[in-house]
Design a protein around this motif. Structure first.
Motif, mmCIF file in Angstrom:
data_model
loop_
_atom_site.group_PDB
_atom_site.id
_atom_site.type_symbol
_atom_site.label_atom_id
_atom_site.label_comp_id
_atom_site.label_asym_id
_atom_site.label_seq_id
_atom_site.Cartn_x
_atom_site.Cartn_y
_atom_site.Cartn_z
ATOM 1 N N VAL A 1 0.655 -0.994 0.107
ATOM 2 C CA VAL A 1 -0.147 -0.064 0.064
ATOM 3 C C VAL A 1 0.799 1.303 0.125
ATOM 4 O O VAL A 1 1.875 1.396 0.771
ATOM 5 C CB VAL A 1 -0.962 0.082 1.370
ATOM 6 C CG1 VAL A 1 -1.674 1.442 1.322
ATOM 7 C CG2 VAL A 1 -1.882 -1.194 1.356
ATOM 8 N N LEU B 1 -1.711 4.792 3.167
ATOM 9 C CA LEU B 1 -1.585 4.497 4.613
ATOM 10 C C LEU B 1 -2.050 5.543 5.568
ATOM 11 O O LEU B 1 -2.745 5.501 6.613
ATOM 12 C CB LEU B 1 -0.266 3.918 4.887
ATOM 13 C CG LEU B 1 0.020 2.589 4.778
ATOM 14 C CD1 LEU B 1 1.344 2.046 4.929
ATOM 15 C CD2 LEU B 1 -1.034 1.337 4.980
ATOM 16 N N LYS B 2 -1.622 6.736 4.956
ATOM 17 C CA LYS B 2 -1.921 7.925 5.943
ATOM 18 C C LYS B 2 -3.381 8.198 5.868
ATOM 19 O O LYS B 2 -4.153 8.795 6.559
ATOM 20 C CB LYS B 2 -1.255 9.276 5.074
ATOM 21 C CG LYS B 2 0.200 9.308 6.055
ATOM 22 C CD LYS B 2 0.967 10.325 5.289
ATOM 23 C CE LYS B 2 0.459 11.732 5.011
ATOM 24 N NZ LYS B 2 1.618 12.486 3.945
ATOM 25 N N ALA B 3 -3.815 7.967 4.528
ATOM 26 C CA ALA B 3 -5.440 8.103 4.446
ATOM 27 C C ALA B 3 -6.127 7.308 5.889
ATOM 28 O O ALA B 3 -7.181 7.727 6.047
ATOM 29 C CB ALA B 3 -5.854 7.965 3.095
ATOM 30 N N MET B 4 -5.564 5.922 5.660
ATOM 31 C CA MET B 4 -6.235 5.108 6.689
ATOM 32 C C MET B 4 -6.311 5.737 8.339
ATOM 33 O O MET B 4 -7.107 5.410 8.836
ATOM 34 C CB MET B 4 -5.752 3.827 6.844
ATOM 35 C CG MET B 4 -5.756 3.126 5.411
ATOM 36 S SD MET B 4 -7.421 2.054 5.352
ATOM 37 C CE MET B 4 -7.022 0.950 6.521
ATOM 38 N N ALA B 5 -5.360 6.710 8.328
ATOM 39 C CA ALA B 5 -5.321 7.361 9.880
ATOM 40 C C ALA B 5 -5.860 8.493 9.919
ATOM 41 O O ALA B 5 -5.847 9.349 10.931
ATOM 42 C CB ALA B 5 -3.628 7.238 10.274
ATOM 43 N N THR B 6 -6.664 8.913 8.946
ATOM 44 C CA THR B 6 -7.300 10.208 8.956
ATOM 45 C C THR B 6 -8.215 10.289 9.961
ATOM 46 O O THR B 6 -9.235 9.248 10.138
ATOM 47 C CB THR B 6 -8.096 10.466 7.689
ATOM 48 O OG1 THR B 6 -6.980 10.318 6.708
ATOM 49 C CG2 THR B 6 -8.722 11.756 7.603
ATOM 50 N N PRO B 7 -8.445 11.106 10.984
ATOM 51 C CA PRO B 7 -9.740 11.126 11.861
ATOM 52 C C PRO B 7 -11.015 11.144 11.356
ATOM 53 O O PRO B 7 -11.095 11.721 10.118
ATOM 54 C CB PRO B 7 -9.220 12.650 12.564
ATOM 55 C CG PRO B 7 -8.041 12.822 12.357
ATOM 56 C CD PRO B 7 -7.599 12.502 11.056
ATOM 57 N N LEU B 8 -11.729 10.494 11.828
ATOM 58 C CA LEU B 8 -13.122 10.057 11.197
ATOM 59 C C LEU B 8 -14.032 11.298 11.025
ATOM 60 O O LEU B 8 -13.819 12.282 11.753
ATOM 61 C CB LEU B 8 -13.806 8.778 12.088
ATOM 62 C CG LEU B 8 -13.175 7.785 11.904
ATOM 63 C CD1 LEU B 8 -14.089 6.561 12.132
ATOM 64 C CD2 LEU B 8 -12.554 7.274 10.675
ATOM 65 N N PRO C 1 -5.797 -1.242 1.228
ATOM 66 C CA PRO C 1 -5.970 -2.308 2.024
ATOM 67 C C PRO C 1 -7.343 -3.066 1.702
ATOM 68 O O PRO C 1 -8.244 -2.497 1.077
ATOM 69 C CB PRO C 1 -6.256 -1.826 3.725
ATOM 70 C CG PRO C 1 -5.316 -0.406 3.542
ATOM 71 C CD PRO C 1 -5.726 -0.015 2.152
ATOM 72 N N SER D 1 -12.869 5.070 7.002
ATOM 73 C CA SER D 1 -11.652 5.081 6.617
ATOM 74 C C SER D 1 -11.241 4.423 5.435
ATOM 75 O O SER D 1 -10.319 4.645 4.859
ATOM 76 C CB SER D 1 -10.902 4.486 7.944
ATOM 77 O OG SER D 1 -11.389 4.911 9.010
ATOM 78 N N PHE E 1 -11.980 6.556 2.483
ATOM 79 C CA PHE E 1 -10.762 7.524 2.594
ATOM 80 C C PHE E 1 -9.678 7.061 1.578
ATOM 81 O O PHE E 1 -9.067 7.645 0.700
ATOM 82 C CB PHE E 1 -10.298 8.017 3.747
ATOM 83 C CG PHE E 1 -11.272 8.785 4.765
ATOM 84 C CD1 PHE E 1 -12.355 9.536 4.124
ATOM 85 C CD2 PHE E 1 -11.085 9.256 5.971
ATOM 86 C CE1 PHE E 1 -13.053 10.353 4.680
ATOM 87 C CE2 PHE E 1 -11.618 9.982 6.736
ATOM 88 C CZ PHE E 1 -12.769 10.770 6.215
ATOM 89 N N HIS F 1 -10.162 6.433 -1.966
ATOM 90 C CA HIS F 1 -10.092 7.684 -2.644
ATOM 91 C C HIS F 1 -8.700 7.817 -2.877
ATOM 92 O O HIS F 1 -8.440 8.238 -4.138
ATOM 93 C CB HIS F 1 -10.746 8.677 -1.630
ATOM 94 C CG HIS F 1 -10.849 10.070 -2.100
ATOM 95 N ND1 HIS F 1 -10.015 11.024 -2.236
ATOM 96 C CD2 HIS F 1 -11.912 10.726 -2.931
ATOM 97 C CE1 HIS F 1 -10.223 12.054 -2.812
ATOM 98 N NE2 HIS F 1 -11.633 11.810 -3.021
ATOM 99 N N GLU F 2 -7.719 7.952 -1.955
ATOM 100 C CA GLU F 2 -6.435 8.305 -2.224
ATOM 101 C C GLU F 2 -5.616 7.098 -3.153
ATOM 102 O O GLU F 2 -4.999 7.747 -4.045
ATOM 103 C CB GLU F 2 -5.799 8.393 -0.737
ATOM 104 C CG GLU F 2 -6.164 9.703 -0.040
ATOM 105 C CD GLU F 2 -6.074 10.821 -0.795
ATOM 106 O OE1 GLU F 2 -7.024 11.272 -1.435
ATOM 107 O OE2 GLU F 2 -4.815 11.404 -0.827
ATOM 108 N N ARG G 1 -6.886 8.219 -6.656
ATOM 109 C CA ARG G 1 -6.376 9.588 -7.015
ATOM 110 C C ARG G 1 -4.760 9.540 -7.362
ATOM 111 O O ARG G 1 -4.305 9.760 -8.463
ATOM 112 C CB ARG G 1 -6.546 10.512 -5.797
ATOM 113 C CG ARG G 1 -6.473 11.766 -6.114
ATOM 114 C CD ARG G 1 -6.530 12.854 -5.095
ATOM 115 N NE ARG G 1 -5.514 12.553 -3.895
ATOM 116 C CZ ARG G 1 -4.184 12.751 -3.921
ATOM 117 N NH1 ARG G 1 -3.812 13.801 -5.003
ATOM 118 N NH2 ARG G 1 -3.517 12.470 -2.912
#
Lengths: 371, 371
Positions: free
Chosen positions: B19, B24-31, B201, B251, B254, B257-258, B261
């Protein structure tokens, strides 16, 4: 396409709840394969912690690869065969959903109802059991997310088992906020979601099945109608055989593992007390400020409070202002309660004293602006 | 319970793939909430990008809230009613799975088979259509993950439509690695997964349905047997109405989406060429080193290469060594190919020149150690 933004939201709705920063970090953990020896360790740890939070020794305790409603469907597709008689208790949206799901499995459904905002009366369940011959399963919602009603389980469970039926419980909004006590309450099938009091992102549905439920699955004459949710096969992946079924949502399992670890580090009793204290305080504050709570006294969930909006106010507009001015999300009413109530969640990581004060202050401000 | 560890794994198996760090950063985006206006924007952007990658204008193009197999089930539960006749093409595990899923929906299934490693012969499909009267749906796997076979679609599609059937395609391992071209190939129902060439993921299954497929769903006489996967209701949430159905895995949306993109920023043609070049190179290198490829020449997927292990070697032990010494994961054989082949994925972010060289070097070393 624009890059994803991070928004500053305080999630005080009926779920998802705020996610602990360490759980967000777990979501960003580089992947391992779903057949990696390390992932098997994480799976085992997750199952062990799930058993503790569910209050069960059930071997068949796993997170299903879908959100809470997939857990609901898992229980019905695995336990029900066409023609089976099922009693579904309906006093809100999620009871209605269980009825719909059960009927899609070919169940003959008998409803036991209570007004939205009231718990189900165990005597009504007894009467339905006495009237309807051999009932295979009785299903009830412990924490009705559409009303904030808390359903006591012990007496219902005794009645259900006296009549030889299986007892299924929706604990989506309950698990990790109030005790579910699967074994003590004689629950045969129970499902939850990750995005409520467990404070992980949505995406998994923890499910647990008693030995009696497992036996009922083994005795099926027909195949489970869902391949994706067929516990007979999925248990072979989560169990010792590690047979590949489908690719598990690895990052979500990582997140659930960390959410459970944080919860158990705080201690179940402490977690329940925190939810209880903050929920009670919010409810007292709302009543002191003149709001009417929807759920009957004595049956109020601490983690989810529904209160009536003063008449004449524009629900949608007020919630939009709350979101725009404060970044706070709360839930509106569903079904017959649409436009009439707000639902405020103090679930998991969202349940703290600061959020109670902040919400009450923001609510007063929004109401003043709309006088 | 021990805290979650980060493992250093290079995922070169049949999925999940590596990934991208930004995903991976997008997975950690606050909900944010699943009814948040910002989430609706993300949903719209995700759908728009999915349409581009699928090569379709289909309005009904959404990521389902489960892994690839949930997408498979979505297609069958929505399009099939009990008694419908379905032709399923089987030349690997995922064809077999489609048959199982279709039968659980009450379909009367006719199989068209080919040996594992060979594509399906379009003439066999024509014969099956001519012999079996009114067939509602023909289903085929574009990229058979168990063998590495690439199935050409155009001719099959023409035959299927000449006979008035719907055309369903499994593009789980195809999407984002080779063109799927849903509209150009006349595909009526197509599903994929996030953890293969899209390099997100696992946890979502993109699905797209043509107008004819949507009409077939509208004309159903029975309810869709799965509540969780009922497209009629889910489309109302992903469409303009925004009716709450279930809590979306926020998540994961998110992350998708990334991932989309990043893929579209590289450009679809460039992405396909990268997969093609690296896959071809790996296959040449394997053949030069004396390995036999499983898939028939002319029908090899660039993103997934299956090759035969030299006889007498211990598959499990060798893969364990590859994992322990190099942190590299590859896949073993499934079903009748168990112990006989390795499956090497160069999917999405995993498809690069360095990984080809590294894998070939590591493979030689492992084989030398086991001489």
């Amino acid at each position: 396409m624009k890059q994803l933004q991070s928004m500053n939201r305080l999630l005080l709705g009926p779920g998802p709840s705020a996610v602990h920063p360490d759980v967000l970090k777990a979501m960003a953990t580089p992947l391992v394969g779903h057949l990696d020896p390390y992932f098997f360790e994480v799976m085992n740890g997750t199952r062990e912690m799930l058993r503790t939070v569910f209050g069960t020794k059930n071997e068949l305790t796993i997170p299903m690869s879908g959100t809470g409603s997939a857990g609901m469907e898992t229980v019905f597709v695995n336990l029900i065969e066409p023609g089976d008689k099922v009693i579904v208790c309906v006093n809100g949206v999620f009871g209605e959903r269980m009825k719909d799901v059960a009927e899609r499995c070919g169940a003959s459904v008998v409803e036991v109802t209570a007004p939205w905002g009231q718990p189900i009366d165990p005597d009504e369940i007894r009467k339905a059991l006495e009237k309807n011959g051999q009932v295979k399963l009785v299903a009830i919602v412990q924490a009705e997310t559409s009303t904030g009603v808390r359903q006591p389980l012990k007496e219902v469970s005794e009645i259900v088992h006296e009549h030889g039926a299986l007892f299924a419980v929706d604990s989506v909004t309950a698990l990790g906020g109030i005790p579910v006590d699967v074994d003590e309450n004689g629950i045969d099938a129970c499902y939850s979601g990750t995005q409520k009091c467990l404070s992980a992102p949505p995406g998994l549905s923890p499910v647990t099945m008693s030995d009696d439920a497992v036996q009922a699955i083994r005795k099926r004459k027909t195949k489970v109608q869902s391949w994706y949710l067929d516990l007979g096969m999925i248990a072979n992946y989560w169990g010792e055989d590690r047979f590949y079924h489908h690719t598990a949502p690895i990052s979500m399992v990582f997140a659930l593992h960390e959410a459970l670890r944080i919860l158990l580090n705080e201690g179940l009793e402490n977690v329940y007390k925190r939810h209880e204290d903050n929920g009670k305080l919010l409810q007292q504050e709302l009543q002191s400020a003149g709001f009417e709570l929807l759920a009957a006294e004595g049956y109020r969930l601490p983690q989810l409070t529904a209160f009536r909006l003063p008449q004449g106010l524009d629900d949608i507009r007020l919630r939009r202002e709350l979101l725009n001015l404060y970044g706070i999300e709360v839930g509106g009413g569903l079904g017959p309660l649409k436009g009439q109530i707000w639902r405020v969640g103090l679930m998991g990581h969202s349940s703290n004293l600061a959020n109670v004060r902040l919400f009450m202050g923001a609510l007063q401000d929004i109401l003043n602006r709309n006088k």
